[in-house]
Design a protein around this motif. Structure first.
Motif, PDB file in Angstrom:
ATOM      1  N   ALA A 133       0.822  -1.216   0.000  1.00  0.00           N
ATOM      2  CA  ALA A 133       0.000   0.000   0.000  1.00  0.00           C
ATOM      3  C   ALA A 133       0.852   1.260   0.000  1.00  0.00           C
ATOM      4  CB  ALA A 133      -0.933  -0.009   1.206  1.00  0.00           C
ATOM      5  N   THR A 134       2.069   1.178   0.538  1.00  0.00           N
ATOM      6  CA  THR A 134       2.959   2.339   0.629  1.00  0.00           C
ATOM      7  C   THR A 134       4.385   1.900   0.317  1.00  0.00           C
ATOM      8  OG1 THR A 134       3.501   2.010   2.961  1.00  0.00           O
ATOM      9  CG2 THR A 134       1.513   3.323   2.470  1.00  0.00           C
ATOM     10  N   SER A 150       6.341  -1.686   1.176  1.00  0.00           N
ATOM     11  CA  SER A 150       7.028  -2.516   0.173  1.00  0.00           C
ATOM     12  C   SER A 150       8.386  -2.980   0.700  1.00  0.00           C
ATOM     13  CB  SER A 150       7.188  -1.756  -1.150  1.00  0.00           C
ATOM     14  OG  SER A 150       8.178  -0.749  -1.081  1.00  0.00           O
ATOM     15  N   VAL A 151       9.085  -2.116   1.411  1.00  0.00           N
ATOM     16  CA  VAL A 151      10.380  -2.486   1.983  1.00  0.00           C
ATOM     17  C   VAL A 151      10.198  -3.541   3.064  1.00  0.00           C
ATOM     18  CG1 VAL A 151      12.426  -1.653   3.194  1.00  0.00           C
ATOM     19  CG2 VAL A 151      11.351  -0.234   1.440  1.00  0.00           C
ATOM     20  N   GLU A 172       8.411  -6.540 -10.842  1.00  0.00           N
ATOM     21  CA  GLU A 172       8.859  -5.256 -11.393  1.00  0.00           C
ATOM     22  C   GLU A 172       8.504  -4.103 -10.453  1.00  0.00           C
ATOM     23  OE1 GLU A 172       8.457  -2.868 -15.650  1.00  0.00           O
ATOM     24  OE2 GLU A 172       6.845  -4.215 -15.031  1.00  0.00           O
ATOM     25  N   CYS A 173       9.502  -3.256 -10.174  1.00  0.00           N
ATOM     26  CA  CYS A 173       9.297  -2.033  -9.373  1.00  0.00           C
ATOM     27  C   CYS A 173       8.592  -2.304  -8.039  1.00  0.00           C
ATOM     28  CB  CYS A 173       8.518  -0.991 -10.173  1.00  0.00           C
ATOM     29  SG  CYS A 173       9.482  -0.192 -11.455  1.00  0.00           S
ATOM     30  N   TYR A 174       8.861  -3.476  -7.437  1.00  0.00           N
ATOM     31  CA  TYR A 174       8.156  -3.767  -6.179  1.00  0.00           C
ATOM     32  C   TYR A 174       8.435  -2.696  -5.123  1.00  0.00           C
ATOM     33  CZ  TYR A 174       5.771  -6.104  -2.522  1.00  0.00           C
ATOM     34  OH  TYR A 174       4.870  -6.367  -1.524  1.00  0.00           O
ATOM     35  N   VAL A 175       9.650  -2.208  -5.089  1.00  0.00           N
ATOM     36  CA  VAL A 175      10.026  -1.093  -4.218  1.00  0.00           C
ATOM     37  C   VAL A 175      10.374   0.100  -5.095  1.00  0.00           C
ATOM     38  CG1 VAL A 175      11.712  -0.255  -2.517  1.00  0.00           C
ATOM     39  CG2 VAL A 175      10.919  -2.635  -2.403  1.00  0.00           C
ATOM     40  N   ARG A 189      21.774 -11.631   5.956  1.00  0.00           N
ATOM     41  CA  ARG A 189      21.284 -12.449   7.070  1.00  0.00           C
ATOM     42  C   ARG A 189      20.706 -13.770   6.572  1.00  0.00           C
ATOM     43  NH1 ARG A 189      19.266  -7.369   8.651  1.00  0.00           N
ATOM     44  NH2 ARG A 189      17.146  -7.916   7.959  1.00  0.00           N
ATOM     45  N   ALA A 190      20.013 -13.715   5.451  1.00  0.00           N
ATOM     46  CA  ALA A 190      19.361 -14.909   4.900  1.00  0.00           C
ATOM     47  C   ALA A 190      20.322 -15.777   4.096  1.00  0.00           C
ATOM     48  CB  ALA A 190      18.191 -14.497   4.014  1.00  0.00           C
ATOM     49  N   LYS A 191      21.486 -15.215   3.768  1.00  0.00           N
ATOM     50  CA  LYS A 191      22.455 -15.909   2.901  1.00  0.00           C
ATOM     51  C   LYS A 191      21.816 -16.285   1.566  1.00  0.00           C
ATOM     52  CE  LYS A 191      25.357 -17.679   6.644  1.00  0.00           C
ATOM     53  NZ  LYS A 191      24.751 -16.803   7.686  1.00  0.00           N
ATOM     54  N   ALA A 192      21.079 -15.317   1.025  1.00  0.00           N
ATOM     55  CA  ALA A 192      20.390 -15.504  -0.252  1.00  0.00           C
ATOM     56  C   ALA A 192      20.587 -14.264  -1.110  1.00  0.00           C
ATOM     57  CB  ALA A 192      18.903 -15.753  -0.041  1.00  0.00           C
ATOM     58  N   ALA A 193      20.935 -14.466  -2.363  1.00  0.00           N
ATOM     59  CA  ALA A 193      21.016 -13.353  -3.296  1.00  0.00           C
ATOM     60  C   ALA A 193      19.608 -12.827  -3.583  1.00  0.00           C
ATOM     61  CB  ALA A 193      21.693 -13.791  -4.593  1.00  0.00           C
ATOM     62  N   VAL A 194      19.539 -11.570  -4.018  1.00  0.00           N
ATOM     63  CA  VAL A 194      18.252 -10.919  -4.255  1.00  0.00           C
ATOM     64  C   VAL A 194      18.271 -10.215  -5.607  1.00  0.00           C
ATOM     65  CG1 VAL A 194      16.671  -9.100  -3.469  1.00  0.00           C
ATOM     66  CG2 VAL A 194      17.793 -10.582  -1.786  1.00  0.00           C
ATOM     67  N   VAL A 195      17.198 -10.408  -6.363  1.00  0.00           N
ATOM     68  CA  VAL A 195      16.934  -9.615  -7.567  1.00  0.00           C
ATOM     69  C   VAL A 195      15.705  -8.784  -7.238  1.00  0.00           C
ATOM     70  CG1 VAL A 195      16.388  -9.647 -10.027  1.00  0.00           C
ATOM     71  CG2 VAL A 195      17.858 -11.439  -9.043  1.00  0.00           C
ATOM     72  N   LEU A 196      15.922  -7.515  -6.951  1.00  0.00           N
ATOM     73  CA  LEU A 196      14.863  -6.636  -6.448  1.00  0.00           C
ATOM     74  C   LEU A 196      14.344  -5.730  -7.548  1.00  0.00           C
ATOM     75  CD1 LEU A 196      13.261  -5.541  -3.942  1.00  0.00           C
ATOM     76  CD2 LEU A 196      15.042  -3.767  -3.812  1.00  0.00           C
ATOM     77  N   GLY A 197      13.088  -5.897  -7.929  1.00  0.00           N
ATOM     78  CA  GLY A 197      12.464  -4.956  -8.839  1.00  0.00           C
ATOM     79  C   GLY A 197      12.307  -3.616  -8.149  1.00  0.00           C
ATOM     80  N   THR A 198      12.886  -2.573  -8.733  1.00  0.00           N
ATOM     81  CA  THR A 198      12.877  -1.268  -8.099  1.00  0.00           C
ATOM     82  C   THR A 198      12.989  -0.185  -9.178  1.00  0.00           C
ATOM     83  OG1 THR A 198      13.918   0.062  -6.329  1.00  0.00           O
ATOM     84  CG2 THR A 198      15.382  -1.322  -7.660  1.00  0.00           C
TER      85      THR A 198
END
Length: 261
Positions: free
Chosen positions: A15-16, A20-21, A43-46, A77-86
Motif C-alpha cells: 500500500a505504501t 514494500s520495503v 517489477e518495481c516492487y520497491v 542475514r538470509a544468505k540468499a542473493a536478491v533480484v529486487l524490482g525497483t
C-alpha cells in the motif's frame, strides 16, 4: 545432478513504499529459511510500479538508498542473493531497474529496463546496457516485463553470454472484463504465458517470471525448463513464495549459441 534452489516473491502489492520495503525484507528472510540461493521480486516492487492511474510520489533517491541498504542487509542475514524490482534516478531521469545483491549483501549491479512499454514513455526513461550476474554456481540474466514478453532478443543476449536462467520481474494487472485464467498458458488467455515457455525453449535456458499476487491477473509467477516445459507455477492471485530446484547443467544454451546473426 547438483540443483540450485530459487524463489519467486509472488506477494501482494504494498500500500505504501515503506510497506514494500517491510514486505521485501520479510520475504527475503522467508526465502533464506526455505533454502533458496536467490529470490526475485516483481517489477518495481520497491517503491511500487507507477502507472498513469497511480503515478505515485516524486522519485526519492534517499528513500531508495535506505531501502536498498535494508534489503541488502536482509540478504546477508538470509544468505540468499536478491533480484529486487525497483527504480532509480540516473542523470535526473527515472528508470525501471532490478538491483542485484549477492548472498553476502554486496551489490553486484543494476539491470535497467532497456525496452520500455509504450505506456511507460513519459514516466520512465530506458536503460542502455545489459549484463549477466553470478551467484554460487548460477549465472543469470534479468529482463523486465515488456522486454521479455515482446523482445526475445533480450533473453537470447543473456543466454549467449552464459546465463543458465533468466529472471523476468513483471507487473501485470487485469483488464476490465479480461480473461481470468486458472491454468498456466491457457489457450484462451493472452499470449504472455506462452511467451514465457518460448523464451526458455528457444534459448535452452531456464526462465523464471514473477508477478505480484493480484486477483484476476492474466499472468502469474512460474519457472520454465530449458525445453519449454513447466516446472511449476503459483496459483493465480494467491500470495506466496514459489520455490523451485533447478539444475544449471540442464541449461546448455545450445539453441541460443547456434544463432547466426
Amino acid at each position: 545432478m547438483a540443483t540450485f534452489r530459487i524463489a519467486l516473491a509472488n506477494i501482494p502489492i504494498a500500500a505504501t513504499p515503506d510497506e514494500s520495503v517491510a514486505r521485501a525484507i520479510a520475504t527475503v528472510a522467508e526465502a533464506g529459511a526455505a533454502g533458496a540461493g536467490v529470490v526475485c521480486f516483481p517489477e518495481c516492487y520497491v517503491p511500487g510500479y507507477r502507472s498513469a492511474a497511480n503515478p505515485g510520489a516524486s522519485p526519492d533517491p534517499e528513500f531508495l538508498d535506505r531501502a536498498w541498504s535494508s534489503i541488502s542487509s536482509a540478504a546477508a542475514r538470509a544468505k540468499a542473493a536478491v533480484v529486487l524490482g525497483t527504480e532509480r534516478v540516473v542523470a535526473g531521469a527515472l528508470r525501471i531497474t532490478a538491483l542485484v545483491v549477492d548472498a553476502n549483501g554486496e551489490t553486484l549491479g543494476f539491470q535497467d529496463k532497456v525496452q520500455l512499454d509504450p505506456s511507460e514513455d513519459g514516466r520512465y526513461s530506458p536503460g542502455e546496457h545489459r549484463q549477466v550476474f553470478r551467484t554460487g554456481p548460477l549465472t543469470f540474466g534479468v529482463v523486465i516485463c515488456h522486454e521479455g514478453w515482446r523482445y526475445p532478443e533480450t533473453v537470447r543476449w543473456a543466454a549467449r553470454r552464459g546465463a543458465q536462467i533468466v529472471f523476468h520481474p513483471h507487473f501485470h494487472e487485469p483488464e476490465p472484463g479480461g480473461f481470468r485464467p486458472s491454468t498456466f498458458a491457457d489457450p484462451a488467455n493472452t499470449f504472455h504465458e506462452k511467451a514465457a515457455l518460448c523464451r526458455a525453449a528457444e534459448n535452452s535456458c531456464f526462465f523464471a517470471t514473477v508477478n505480484c499476487a493480484i486477483e484476476g491477473s492474466p499472468s502469474t509467477s512460474a519457472v520454465v525448463r530449458p525445453d519449454g516445459t513447466l516446472v511449476c507455477y503459483q496459483p493465480y492471485g494467491r500470495a506466496g513464495l514459489l520455490v523451485a530446484d533447478v539444475d544449471p547443467a540442464d541449461a546448455t544454451g545450445v539453441l541460443a549459441s547456434r544463432l547466426r546473426p
